[in-house]
Design a protein around this motif. Sequence first.
Motif, PDB file in Angstrom:
ATOM      1  N   MET A 137      25.162  29.536  33.533  1.00  0.00           N
ATOM      2  CA  MET A 137      25.600  30.821  32.991  1.00  0.00           C
ATOM      3  C   MET A 137      25.414  31.918  34.020  1.00  0.00           C
ATOM      4  N   TRP A 138      24.285  31.957  34.601  1.00  0.00           N
ATOM      5  CA  TRP A 138      23.981  33.030  35.558  1.00  0.00           C
ATOM      6  C   TRP A 138      23.502  32.365  36.841  1.00  0.00           C
ATOM      7  N   MET A 161      23.607  34.186  42.673  1.00  0.00           N
ATOM      8  CA  MET A 161      24.050  35.517  42.338  1.00  0.00           C
ATOM      9  C   MET A 161      22.862  36.409  41.979  1.00  0.00           C
ATOM     10  N   THR A 169      24.434  38.250  30.430  1.00  0.00           N
ATOM     11  CA  THR A 169      25.646  38.052  31.222  1.00  0.00           C
ATOM     12  C   THR A 169      26.014  39.391  31.835  1.00  0.00           C
ATOM     13  N   GLU A 170      26.990  39.333  32.706  1.00  0.00           N
ATOM     14  CA  GLU A 170      27.472  40.537  33.380  1.00  0.00           C
ATOM     15  C   GLU A 170      27.813  41.629  32.364  1.00  0.00           C
ATOM     16  N   LEU A 171      28.558  41.224  31.353  1.00  0.00           N
ATOM     17  CA  LEU A 171      29.019  42.194  30.358  1.00  0.00           C
ATOM     18  C   LEU A 171      27.843  42.779  29.585  1.00  0.00           C
ATOM     19  N   ARG A 218      26.094  45.242  31.663  1.00  0.00           N
ATOM     20  CA  ARG A 218      26.854  46.492  31.766  1.00  0.00           C
ATOM     21  C   ARG A 218      26.634  47.353  30.518  1.00  0.00           C
ATOM     22  N   VAL A 219      26.716  46.709  29.374  1.00  0.00           N
ATOM     23  CA  VAL A 219      26.544  47.440  28.115  1.00  0.00           C
ATOM     24  C   VAL A 219      25.137  48.006  28.043  1.00  0.00           C
ATOM     25  N   GLN A 262      23.330  48.872  30.503  1.00  0.00           N
ATOM     26  CA  GLN A 262      23.278  50.003  31.422  1.00  0.00           C
ATOM     27  C   GLN A 262      23.903  51.248  30.778  1.00  0.00           C
TER      28      GLN A 262
END
Lengths: 219, 212
Positions: free
Chosen positions: A1-2, A6, A146-148, A151-152, A154
Amino acid sequence: MWPSVMKTLLFLVLYLSCTSALYFHIGETEKKCFIEEIPDETMVVGKYKTQLFDKTINDYLPSSPGVGMHVEVRDPDDKVLLSKAYSSEGRFTFTSHTPGEHVICLYSNSTKWGLFAGGKLRVHLDIQVGEHAIDYSQIAAKDKLTELQLRVRQLLDQVEQIQKEQNYQRYREERFRQTSESTNQRVLWWSIAQTIILLVTGFWQMRHLKSFFEAKKLV
Amino acid sequence: MEGPWTAGLVVLTCYVAVSLAGELTFELADNDRQCFYEDVDAGVKCTLEYQVLAGGNYDVDVVVFEEAKPILKRVRSTSGEHKWTSESGTDVVICFLNKFSIVTSKKIWLRFEMEDPRVSPPPPGPPVPWLHEAATFMETSCVTAHENLKLVIDYQTHFRLREAQGRAFAESLNERVNYWSIAQTVILILVGIGQVVVLRSFFTENKKHQGI
Protein backbone atom coordinates in the motif's frame (compact mmCIF):
# COMPACT_ATOMS: atom_id res chain seq x y z
CA MET A 1 0.00 0.00 0.00
CA TRP A 2 2.66 2.46 0.98
CA PRO A 3 5.98 1.46 -0.54
CA SER A 4 8.80 1.73 1.89
CA VAL A 5 11.02 3.42 -0.68
CA MET A 6 8.52 6.17 -1.02
CA LYS A 7 8.15 6.52 2.68
CA THR A 8 11.85 6.94 3.26
CA LEU A 9 12.22 9.26 0.32
CA LEU A 10 9.31 11.38 1.40
CA PHE A 11 10.72 11.55 4.86
CA LEU A 12 14.09 12.54 3.46
CA VAL A 13 12.58 15.25 1.32
CA LEU A 14 10.53 16.72 4.10
CA TYR A 15 13.47 16.49 6.41
CA LEU A 16 15.77 18.19 3.94
CA SER A 17 13.28 20.89 3.17
CA CYS A 18 13.08 21.70 6.84
CA THR A 19 16.76 21.78 7.54
CA SER A 20 17.47 24.64 5.20
CA ALA A 21 17.29 27.73 7.32
CA LEU A 22 18.68 31.16 7.77
CA TYR A 23 21.70 31.35 9.98
CA PHE A 24 23.25 34.02 12.14
CA HIS A 25 26.21 34.43 14.44
CA ILE A 26 26.03 34.44 18.15
CA GLY A 27 28.64 35.71 20.58
CA GLU A 28 29.90 33.92 23.64
CA THR A 29 27.53 35.38 26.18
CA GLU A 30 25.09 36.80 23.69
CA LYS A 31 21.41 36.02 23.83
CA LYS A 32 19.37 36.03 20.66
CA CYS A 33 15.62 36.26 20.93
CA PHE A 34 12.93 35.74 18.37
CA ILE A 35 9.27 36.57 18.67
CA GLU A 36 6.36 34.46 17.49
CA GLU A 37 2.91 35.93 17.72
CA ILE A 38 0.66 32.91 17.74
CA PRO A 39 -2.86 31.86 18.73
CA ASP A 40 -3.40 29.53 21.64
CA GLU A 41 -3.01 25.76 21.36
CA THR A 42 -0.58 26.13 18.51
CA MET A 43 2.42 23.94 18.13
CA VAL A 44 5.79 25.48 17.41
CA VAL A 45 8.76 23.43 16.35
CA GLY A 46 12.22 24.89 16.29
CA LYS A 47 15.28 23.25 14.85
CA TYR A 48 18.79 24.48 15.15
CA LYS A 49 22.28 23.43 14.23
CA THR A 50 25.47 25.04 15.39
CA GLN A 51 28.78 25.34 13.59
CA LEU A 52 32.16 26.47 14.77
CA PHE A 53 34.85 28.14 12.73
CA ASP A 54 37.80 25.90 12.03
CA LYS A 55 41.02 27.75 11.33
CA THR A 56 42.77 24.82 9.70
CA ILE A 57 40.36 24.59 6.81
CA ASN A 58 39.07 28.13 7.07
CA ASP A 59 35.45 27.12 7.15
CA TYR A 60 32.66 26.35 9.51
CA LEU A 61 32.31 22.79 10.71
CA PRO A 62 29.59 21.14 12.77
CA SER A 63 30.53 21.80 16.33
CA SER A 64 31.24 19.07 18.83
CA PRO A 65 28.34 17.85 20.95
CA GLY A 66 29.98 19.54 23.92
CA VAL A 67 28.93 22.89 22.56
CA GLY A 68 25.42 23.36 23.74
CA MET A 69 22.60 25.80 23.39
CA HIS A 70 20.17 26.86 26.00
CA VAL A 71 16.65 27.42 24.73
CA GLU A 72 14.19 29.45 26.71
CA VAL A 73 10.60 30.13 25.71
CA ARG A 74 8.44 32.67 27.48
CA ASP A 75 4.72 33.12 27.00
CA PRO A 76 2.92 36.51 26.80
CA ASP A 77 2.63 36.63 30.61
CA ASP A 78 6.42 36.26 30.84
CA LYS A 79 6.13 32.80 32.31
CA VAL A 80 8.74 30.27 31.28
CA LEU A 81 7.22 27.64 29.01
CA LEU A 82 10.41 25.86 28.15
CA SER A 83 13.92 26.16 29.48
CA LYS A 84 16.27 23.46 28.47
CA ALA A 85 19.83 22.92 27.43
CA TYR A 86 20.46 21.05 24.21
CA SER A 87 23.59 19.86 22.50
CA SER A 88 25.12 21.27 19.33
CA GLU A 89 22.10 20.22 17.29
CA GLY A 90 18.60 20.14 18.57
CA ARG A 91 14.89 20.28 18.09
CA PHE A 92 12.56 21.92 20.57
CA THR A 93 8.79 21.82 20.64
CA PHE A 94 6.23 23.73 22.63
CA THR A 95 2.53 24.36 22.49
CA SER A 96 1.10 27.74 23.38
CA HIS A 97 -1.61 27.99 26.02
CA THR A 98 -2.26 31.71 25.89
CA PRO A 99 -2.46 33.64 22.65
CA GLY A 100 0.11 36.33 22.09
CA GLU A 101 3.78 37.00 21.68
CA HIS A 102 6.02 34.13 22.59
CA VAL A 103 9.68 34.92 22.94
CA ILE A 104 12.19 32.24 22.04
CA CYS A 105 15.69 32.93 23.29
CA LEU A 106 18.87 31.08 22.45
CA TYR A 107 22.18 31.36 24.22
CA SER A 108 25.20 29.16 24.45
CA ASN A 109 26.03 27.29 27.59
CA SER A 110 29.76 27.12 27.41
CA THR A 111 32.67 29.46 27.03
CA LYS A 112 34.98 26.77 25.76
CA TRP A 113 34.51 27.44 22.08
CA GLY A 114 35.14 31.12 22.43
CA LEU A 115 38.85 30.50 22.53
CA PHE A 116 39.28 29.09 19.09
CA ALA A 117 36.34 30.37 17.11
CA GLY A 118 36.93 34.06 17.42
CA GLY A 119 34.07 34.21 19.85
CA LYS A 120 31.43 33.50 17.22
CA LEU A 121 29.17 30.54 16.83
CA ARG A 122 27.14 30.03 13.71
CA VAL A 123 23.55 29.02 14.38
CA HIS A 124 21.15 27.72 11.76
CA LEU A 125 17.64 28.25 13.00
CA ASP A 126 14.31 27.26 11.61
CA ILE A 127 11.05 27.90 13.40
CA GLN A 128 7.85 26.35 12.08
CA VAL A 129 4.44 27.28 13.39
CA GLY A 130 1.13 25.45 13.41
CA GLU A 131 0.37 23.31 10.44
CA HIS A 132 3.90 23.77 9.08
CA ALA A 133 5.28 22.21 12.24
CA ILE A 134 3.54 18.90 11.64
CA ASP A 135 5.69 16.19 10.25
CA TYR A 136 3.43 14.44 7.78
CA SER A 137 5.91 11.78 6.87
CA GLN A 138 5.82 10.54 10.44
CA ILE A 139 2.04 10.58 10.51
CA ALA A 140 1.91 8.70 7.25
CA ALA A 141 4.28 6.10 8.54
CA LYS A 142 2.55 5.70 11.86
CA ASP A 143 -1.09 5.69 10.81
CA LYS A 144 -0.50 3.96 7.49
CA LEU A 145 -2.33 6.62 5.52
CA THR A 146 -2.63 6.73 1.79
CA GLU A 147 -1.66 9.76 -0.22
CA LEU A 148 -5.23 10.98 -0.32
CA GLN A 149 -5.81 10.45 3.36
CA LEU A 150 -2.64 12.32 4.10
CA ARG A 151 -3.72 15.20 1.91
CA VAL A 152 -7.09 15.41 3.62
CA ARG A 153 -5.39 15.28 6.97
CA GLN A 154 -3.19 18.18 5.92
CA LEU A 155 -6.23 20.15 4.75
CA LEU A 156 -7.94 19.61 8.07
CA ASP A 157 -4.87 20.83 9.93
CA GLN A 158 -4.65 23.88 7.71
CA VAL A 159 -8.29 24.76 8.24
CA GLU A 160 -7.90 24.33 11.97
CA GLN A 161 -4.87 26.60 11.98
CA ILE A 162 -6.71 29.25 9.98
CA GLN A 163 -9.64 29.05 12.34
CA LYS A 164 -7.39 29.51 15.37
CA GLU A 165 -5.70 32.45 13.72
CA GLN A 166 -9.08 34.05 12.93
CA ASN A 167 -10.13 33.58 16.50
CA TYR A 168 -6.98 35.23 17.73
CA GLN A 169 -7.48 37.96 15.15
CA ARG A 170 -10.84 38.71 16.70
CA TYR A 171 -9.28 38.93 20.12
CA ARG A 172 -6.61 41.32 18.88
CA GLU A 173 -9.11 43.41 16.98
CA GLU A 174 -10.98 43.78 20.24
CA ARG A 175 -7.83 44.95 21.98
CA PHE A 176 -7.11 47.36 19.16
CA ARG A 177 -10.61 48.76 19.40
CA GLN A 178 -10.33 49.13 23.17
CA THR A 179 -7.10 51.04 22.77
CA SER A 180 -8.64 53.33 20.17
CA GLU A 181 -11.69 53.95 22.30
CA SER A 182 -9.52 54.67 25.31
CA THR A 183 -7.49 57.15 23.26
CA ASN A 184 -10.70 58.80 22.15
CA GLN A 185 -11.94 59.04 25.73
CA ARG A 186 -8.64 60.39 26.94
CA VAL A 187 -8.53 63.08 24.29
CA LEU A 188 -12.08 64.09 25.15
CA TRP A 189 -11.71 64.18 28.93
CA TRP A 190 -8.29 65.76 28.94
CA SER A 191 -9.42 68.55 26.68
CA ILE A 192 -12.51 69.18 28.84
CA ALA A 193 -10.34 69.14 31.96
CA GLN A 194 -7.83 71.49 30.39
CA THR A 195 -10.53 73.91 29.27
CA ILE A 196 -11.97 73.98 32.78
CA ILE A 197 -8.51 74.53 34.28
CA LEU A 198 -7.90 77.34 31.78
CA LEU A 199 -11.16 79.08 32.75
CA VAL A 200 -10.62 78.58 36.47
CA THR A 201 -7.05 79.86 36.26
CA GLY A 202 -8.14 82.92 34.30
CA PHE A 203 -10.92 83.67 36.74
CA TRP A 204 -8.64 83.21 39.75
CA GLN A 205 -5.96 85.41 38.16
CA MET A 206 -8.40 88.24 37.61
CA ARG A 207 -9.88 88.04 41.09
CA HIS A 208 -6.52 87.78 42.77
CA LEU A 209 -5.01 90.66 40.83
CA LYS A 210 -8.07 92.79 41.40
CA SER A 211 -7.86 92.36 45.17
CA PHE A 212 -4.10 92.85 44.99
CA PHE A 213 -4.40 96.13 43.12
CA GLU A 214 -7.12 97.29 45.46
CA ALA A 215 -4.95 96.45 48.46
CA LYS A 216 -2.00 98.32 46.94
CA LYS A 217 -4.35 101.19 46.13
CA LEU A 218 -3.41 101.14 42.48
CA VAL A 219 -7.00 101.35 41.28
CA MET B 1 1.09 0.05 -8.57
CA GLU B 2 4.74 0.86 -7.97
CA GLY B 3 5.04 2.89 -11.18
CA PRO B 4 2.54 5.70 -10.60
CA TRP B 5 3.42 5.87 -6.93
CA THR B 6 7.07 6.50 -7.66
CA ALA B 7 6.23 9.01 -10.38
CA GLY B 8 3.96 10.75 -7.95
CA LEU B 9 6.67 10.77 -5.40
CA VAL B 10 9.09 12.48 -7.72
CA VAL B 11 6.62 15.25 -8.49
CA LEU B 12 5.75 15.63 -4.83
CA THR B 13 9.44 15.75 -4.01
CA CYS B 14 10.10 18.51 -6.47
CA TYR B 15 7.04 20.26 -5.33
CA VAL B 16 8.09 20.30 -1.71
CA ALA B 17 11.67 21.14 -2.54
CA VAL B 18 10.89 23.98 -4.94
CA SER B 19 10.40 26.66 -2.40
CA LEU B 20 11.93 26.97 1.01
CA ALA B 21 10.92 29.72 3.29
CA GLY B 22 12.17 30.99 6.59
CA GLU B 23 10.25 33.43 8.71
CA LEU B 24 11.59 35.24 11.75
CA THR B 25 10.54 38.12 13.96
CA PHE B 26 13.10 39.76 16.17
CA GLU B 27 13.79 42.84 18.18
CA LEU B 28 16.59 45.10 16.98
CA ALA B 29 18.03 47.21 19.77
CA ASP B 30 18.94 50.86 19.27
CA ASN B 31 22.23 51.49 17.52
CA ASP B 32 22.49 47.81 16.68
CA ARG B 33 22.69 45.58 13.64
CA GLN B 34 21.58 42.05 12.92
CA CYS B 35 22.66 40.00 9.95
CA PHE B 36 21.25 36.77 8.60
CA TYR B 37 22.97 34.50 6.14
CA GLU B 38 21.94 31.83 3.73
CA ASP B 39 23.88 29.62 1.37
CA VAL B 40 22.27 30.07 -2.00
CA ASP B 41 23.16 28.15 -5.15
CA ALA B 42 23.68 30.06 -8.38
CA GLY B 43 20.49 30.56 -10.37
CA VAL B 44 18.21 30.29 -7.39
CA LYS B 45 15.47 32.87 -7.16
CA CYS B 46 15.41 34.64 -3.83
CA THR B 47 12.64 36.68 -2.29
CA LEU B 48 13.07 38.82 0.75
CA GLU B 49 10.14 40.39 2.51
CA TYR B 50 10.39 42.50 5.61
CA GLN B 51 8.30 44.81 7.72
CA VAL B 52 8.96 46.93 10.78
CA LEU B 53 6.24 46.07 13.26
CA ALA B 54 6.95 48.47 16.08
CA GLY B 55 9.30 51.10 17.37
CA GLY B 56 10.09 54.72 16.61
CA ASN B 57 9.10 55.81 13.15
CA TYR B 58 8.77 52.21 11.98
CA ASP B 59 11.91 52.41 9.91
CA VAL B 60 15.11 50.44 9.51
CA ASP B 61 18.04 50.33 7.11
CA VAL B 62 18.16 47.18 5.02
CA VAL B 63 21.21 45.95 3.15
CA VAL B 64 21.53 42.71 1.20
CA PHE B 65 24.91 41.51 0.01
CA GLU B 66 25.97 38.72 -2.24
CA GLU B 67 29.71 38.16 -2.26
CA ALA B 68 30.39 41.67 -0.94
CA LYS B 69 28.32 43.08 -3.78
CA PRO B 70 25.27 45.01 -2.58
CA ILE B 71 22.02 43.83 -4.11
CA LEU B 72 19.66 45.92 -2.11
CA LYS B 73 20.18 49.00 -0.02
CA ARG B 74 17.24 50.75 1.54
CA VAL B 75 17.50 53.55 4.03
CA ARG B 76 14.85 54.05 6.67
CA SER B 77 12.43 51.67 5.08
CA THR B 78 9.22 50.52 6.72
CA SER B 79 8.43 47.47 4.65
CA GLY B 80 9.36 45.98 1.36
CA GLU B 81 9.83 43.06 -0.90
CA HIS B 82 12.76 42.30 -3.14
CA LYS B 83 13.28 39.54 -5.65
CA TRP B 84 16.53 38.65 -7.29
CA THR B 85 18.34 35.71 -8.83
CA SER B 86 21.56 34.60 -7.27
CA GLU B 87 24.50 34.78 -9.66
CA SER B 88 27.55 33.87 -7.67
CA GLY B 89 26.18 30.97 -5.70
CA THR B 90 27.66 32.10 -2.41
CA ASP B 91 26.32 33.32 0.85
CA VAL B 92 23.59 35.89 0.84
CA VAL B 93 23.87 38.34 3.70
CA ILE B 94 20.77 40.20 4.86
CA CYS B 95 21.46 42.95 7.35
CA PHE B 96 19.13 45.16 9.32
CA LEU B 97 20.69 48.29 10.79
CA ASN B 98 19.26 50.54 13.43
CA LYS B 99 22.36 52.72 13.71
CA PHE B 100 20.48 55.98 13.28
CA SER B 101 18.31 55.36 16.29
CA ILE B 102 19.61 56.32 19.71
CA VAL B 103 16.71 55.34 21.91
CA THR B 104 14.15 53.22 20.15
CA SER B 105 14.41 49.53 19.42
CA LYS B 106 12.58 48.08 16.44
CA LYS B 107 10.61 44.92 15.97
CA ILE B 108 11.22 43.42 12.57
CA TRP B 109 9.64 40.58 10.68
CA LEU B 110 11.37 38.98 7.74
CA ARG B 111 10.72 36.17 5.34
CA PHE B 112 13.29 34.72 3.03
CA GLU B 113 12.21 32.42 0.27
CA MET B 114 14.26 30.45 -2.20
CA GLU B 115 13.02 28.92 -5.38
CA ASP B 116 15.07 26.81 -7.69
CA PRO B 117 13.72 27.11 -11.22
CA ARG B 118 15.80 24.16 -12.40
CA VAL B 119 13.83 21.87 -10.19
CA SER B 120 10.75 21.76 -12.35
CA PRO B 121 7.65 23.09 -10.68
CA PRO B 122 4.54 20.97 -10.86
CA PRO B 123 3.49 20.94 -14.50
CA PRO B 124 0.56 23.20 -15.30
CA GLY B 125 -2.77 21.92 -16.44
CA PRO B 126 -4.95 19.60 -14.47
CA PRO B 127 -3.53 19.13 -10.98
CA VAL B 128 -2.41 15.84 -9.51
CA PRO B 129 -0.46 14.78 -12.55
CA TRP B 130 1.27 12.06 -10.63
CA LEU B 131 -1.70 9.80 -10.49
CA HIS B 132 -3.15 10.60 -13.85
CA GLU B 133 -4.93 7.31 -14.01
CA ALA B 134 -6.15 7.33 -10.47
CA ALA B 135 -6.65 11.06 -10.26
CA THR B 136 -10.14 11.29 -9.03
CA PHE B 137 -12.20 14.34 -8.41
CA MET B 138 -11.38 13.99 -4.72
CA GLU B 139 -7.68 14.20 -5.31
CA THR B 140 -7.82 17.21 -7.59
CA SER B 141 -10.08 18.96 -5.13
CA CYS B 142 -7.67 18.23 -2.33
CA VAL B 143 -4.77 19.79 -4.15
CA THR B 144 -6.77 22.85 -5.15
CA ALA B 145 -8.04 23.30 -1.62
CA HIS B 146 -4.54 22.90 -0.27
CA GLU B 147 -3.18 25.54 -2.62
CA ASN B 148 -5.97 27.95 -1.77
CA LEU B 149 -5.57 27.41 1.93
CA LYS B 150 -1.89 28.14 1.59
CA LEU B 151 -2.86 31.44 -0.01
CA VAL B 152 -5.29 32.13 2.82
CA ILE B 153 -2.57 31.53 5.38
CA ASP B 154 -0.26 33.83 3.47
CA TYR B 155 -2.86 36.62 3.38
CA GLN B 156 -3.56 36.04 7.03
CA THR B 157 0.12 36.46 7.84
CA HIS B 158 0.26 39.78 6.07
CA PHE B 159 -2.92 40.92 7.68
CA ARG B 160 -1.59 39.91 11.06
CA LEU B 161 1.56 41.94 10.52
CA ARG B 162 -0.39 44.99 9.40
CA GLU B 163 -2.67 44.67 12.36
CA ALA B 164 0.30 44.31 14.70
CA GLN B 165 1.80 47.47 13.26
CA GLY B 166 -1.48 49.37 13.60
CA ARG B 167 -1.99 48.14 17.12
CA ALA B 168 1.53 49.12 18.19
CA PHE B 169 0.88 52.57 16.77
CA ALA B 170 -2.49 52.89 18.50
CA GLU B 171 -0.99 51.87 21.81
CA SER B 172 1.85 54.35 21.57
CA LEU B 173 -0.64 57.05 20.53
CA ASN B 174 -2.74 56.27 23.56
CA GLU B 175 0.23 56.67 25.86
CA ARG B 176 1.46 59.79 24.16
CA VAL B 177 -1.95 61.44 24.49
CA ASN B 178 -1.91 60.68 28.18
CA TYR B 179 1.58 61.94 28.90
CA TRP B 180 1.27 65.05 26.76
CA SER B 181 -2.02 65.93 28.40
CA ILE B 182 -0.53 65.57 31.87
CA ALA B 183 2.44 67.70 30.84
CA GLN B 184 0.16 70.34 29.31
CA THR B 185 -2.05 70.49 32.38
CA VAL B 186 0.96 70.98 34.62
CA ILE B 187 2.33 73.69 32.30
CA LEU B 188 -1.08 75.38 32.25
CA ILE B 189 -1.29 75.58 36.04
CA LEU B 190 2.34 76.67 36.43
CA VAL B 191 1.96 79.42 33.82
CA GLY B 192 -1.27 80.60 35.48
CA ILE B 193 0.37 80.94 38.89
CA GLY B 194 3.61 82.24 37.37
CA GLN B 195 1.83 85.05 35.56
CA VAL B 196 0.29 86.31 38.78
CA VAL B 197 3.56 86.07 40.71
CA VAL B 198 5.47 87.96 38.00
CA LEU B 199 2.81 90.63 37.69
CA ARG B 200 2.76 91.12 41.44
CA SER B 201 6.52 91.40 41.57
CA PHE B 202 6.41 94.23 39.00
CA PHE B 203 4.18 96.37 41.14
CA THR B 204 5.90 95.57 44.39
CA GLU B 205 9.28 96.57 42.91
CA ASN B 206 7.84 99.74 41.41
CA LYS B 207 6.50 100.74 44.78
CA LYS B 208 9.88 100.09 46.39
CA HIS B 209 11.61 102.23 43.76
CA GLN B 210 9.05 104.98 44.23
CA GLY B 211 9.58 104.76 47.97
CA ILE B 212 13.30 105.20 47.60
